[in-house]
Design an enzyme around this catalytic site. Structure first.
Site, PDB file in Angstrom:
ATOM      1  N   SER A 166       0.835  -1.204   0.000  1.00 51.33           N
ATOM      2  CA  SER A 166       0.000   0.000   0.000  1.00 51.33           C
ATOM      3  C   SER A 166       0.870   1.254   0.000  1.00 51.33           C
ATOM      4  CB  SER A 166      -0.963  -0.035   1.182  1.00 51.33           C
ATOM      5  OG  SER A 166      -1.883   1.022   1.115  1.00 51.33           O
ATOM      6  N   ASP A 183      -3.792   6.195  -3.135  1.00 45.74           N
ATOM      7  CA  ASP A 183      -2.653   5.651  -2.412  1.00 45.74           C
ATOM      8  C   ASP A 183      -1.899   4.679  -3.310  1.00 45.74           C
ATOM      9  OD1 ASP A 183      -4.432   3.526  -2.364  1.00 45.74           O
ATOM     10  OD2 ASP A 183      -4.119   3.044  -0.257  1.00 45.74           O
ATOM     11  N   ASP A 239      -1.532   1.404  -3.734  1.00 47.16           N
ATOM     12  CA  ASP A 239      -2.194   0.298  -4.442  1.00 47.16           C
ATOM     13  C   ASP A 239      -3.559   0.699  -4.969  1.00 47.16           C
ATOM     14  OD1 ASP A 239      -3.144   0.435  -1.800  1.00 47.16           O
ATOM     15  OD2 ASP A 239      -3.560  -1.707  -1.680  1.00 47.16           O
ATOM     16  N   ASP A 261      -6.415   1.547  -3.803  1.00 45.67           N
ATOM     17  CA  ASP A 261      -7.720   1.104  -3.300  1.00 45.67           C
ATOM     18  C   ASP A 261      -8.385   2.186  -2.453  1.00 45.67           C
ATOM     19  OD1 ASP A 261      -6.011   0.893  -1.116  1.00 45.67           O
ATOM     20  OD2 ASP A 261      -6.792  -1.042  -0.451  1.00 45.67           O
TER      21      ASP A 261
END
Length: 454
Positions: free
Chosen positions: A99, A243, A245, A247
């Site tokens: 992340s 962010d 990743d 999501d």
């Protein structure tokens, strides 16, 4: 001796420094353990842009295939694109990402078929136990037939599915600055936004897991400074930051001012309730704004309050049949996305709402942002339980004040509330406060902080 995985197996995922804390041989054992625990005949795997991600995800695939499990590799993807693949293909999935963590980190987010979460109580503890056993005794014996490893591109299908869930047919042209933070938003945004009447100003779309421009965590105000400045310079209608990743999404208005995730939750809740004919359950955690349950009720829905954390939201989504859930951390969960979180779908809802009327975003969200909030304030304390007890003692018995223990301690009056939660991993107490105006919020915030930091 068995490996000590206590430092990298967290409550909901695997995360640690590569290669110091984990490496490809360990990832291969995780792949075998995931195959064994899910009992699946096939799985799907994706990864982000970190330098270590292709190697780790490939090792995981080998570990699963060695036990006879067929593997579909979807390659570079966002976490919610992996959830899409898990849902659409009805396969357990593994996403290689850390992340917003720094470049030397990597991790695995795992789910069962249909994007159902894998956490400590739903398989992760069993996976850890197998990996520890195999590091001590040796890898499990291979299956008689090795599973097939194949590649599949799901980006176009993922984008089409998201766009089928929001009516974008009649939006007016909008200028939007998008900060991908050198993360996976740079991969997904061009395909998801293609063909929409959007003038997209891209920032940091180059995939680079070393994050050369800023940390890919838009909840930290320092990481949206570039976006705020660019929105004002471009005269854009809004800005969106993702962010690492991709999501989670964070929104700023035409003035470059942050839009609180609670206001986004309320806006999306209103939109989803309209799609569902003005009825349905909406989940919100206990530190989202009072605005959220108010807006849900005003639009015919039923708000349900939960603890903080995606496992609690997803569990409540599943048991209540909720149509939507939102968190203060900019995670947004959708019934029509297998109860999984997708910042991209939330972003499309914001674009649809803004593009469906003539006003500015600041004016649009004003109806969803009704109170003064402190944001989350962390305090380092030696004795979490002692400080919570001191807060309880200070407020218990006050006229018109109620206390509840759903998650930490929440203290509520007619005009304000605050919650104090202990961190599970650090000696911290986290304070969130809200009131009907800024002065009242500052007063209750400072009073609570004085007790916490005494």
């Amino acid at each position: 001796m068995a490996a000590d995985l206590s430092q990298i197996v967290k409550a909901y995922d695997v995360r640690g420094v590569v290669p110091d804390q984990w490496d490809e041989p360990l990832a291969e054992l995780f792949g075998a353990a995931f195959a064994r625990v899910t009992g699946a005949s096939a799985i799907v795997i994706g990864h982000d842009m970190r330098p270590s991600s292709p190697g780790l995800s490939g090792a995981f695939a080998r570990g699963a295939a060695r036990l006879g499990v067929d593997v579909t590799e979807i390659g570079l993807c966002s976490t919610d694109q992996l959830y899409y693949a898990s849902g659409a293909l009805d396969l357990p999935g593994a996403m290689f990402t850390a992340s917003h963590n720094p470049a030397q980190y990597n991790g695995i987010k795992m789910c069962r078929a249909g994007a159902a979460p894998v956490g400590q109580d739903t398989g992760l503890a069993d996976i850890r136990a197998l990996v520890e056993e195999w590091t001590a005794s040796g890898a499990p014996a291979p299956a008689a037939t090795t599973g097939a490893v194949t590649r599949r591109d799901t980006l176009d299908d993922y984008a089409a599915h998201l766009r089928s869930l929001v009516d974008l047919t009649s939006i007016r042209p909008l200028k939007v600055v998008v900060d991908a933070g050198n993360g996976m938003g740079g991969h997904t945004v061009p395909t998801v936004f293609a063909g929409l009447p959007l003038d997209v100003v891209p920032m940091y779309f180059e995939l680079d897991g070393t994050f050369p421009n800023h940390e890919a965590n838009p909840l930290d105000p320092a990481n949206i400074v570039d976006l705020q400045k660019r929105v004002r310079e471009e005269g854009a209608d809004l800005g969106i930051a993702f962010d690492g990743d991709a999501d989670r999404c964070f929104v700023v208005d035409e003035r470059g001012e942050p839009v609180s995730p609670s206001a986004v939750t309320a806006l999306v809740a209103a939109s989803e309730l309209a799609r569902y004919g003005g009825q349905g359950t909406v989940i919100h955690n206990l530190i989202t704004s009072w605005s959220v349950p108010e807006v849900v009720r005003e639009h015919g829905g039923t708000p349900v309050r939960t603890r903080v954390g995606h496992s609690f939201i997803k569990a409540e989504m599943a048991t209540s049949g909720a149509i939507f859930g939102g968190e203060h951390s900019a995670h947004y969960y959708f019934k029509d996305f297998w109860n999984a979180d997708t910042g991209m779908l939330a972003a499309l809802h914001v674009l649809a709402a803004l593009g469906g009327q003539d006003g500015t975003l600041s004016r649009l969200v004003a109806q969803y942002d009704r109170y003064a909030g402190s944001g989350e304030i962390n305090s380092t304390v030696a004795d979490q339980a002692g400080r919570l007890a001191a807060i309880r003692a200070a407020y218990e018995g006050r006229d018109g004040v109620t206390l509840d223990d759903l998650d930490g301690l929440t203290v509520t009056s007619a005009d304000w509330w605050f919650n104090v939660r202990p961190s599970n991993t650090e000696p911290l107490l986290r304070l969130n406060a809200e009131a009907r105006d800024e002065a009242a919020m500052a007063k209750v915030r400072d009073e609570a902080l004085a007790i916490i930091r005494a």
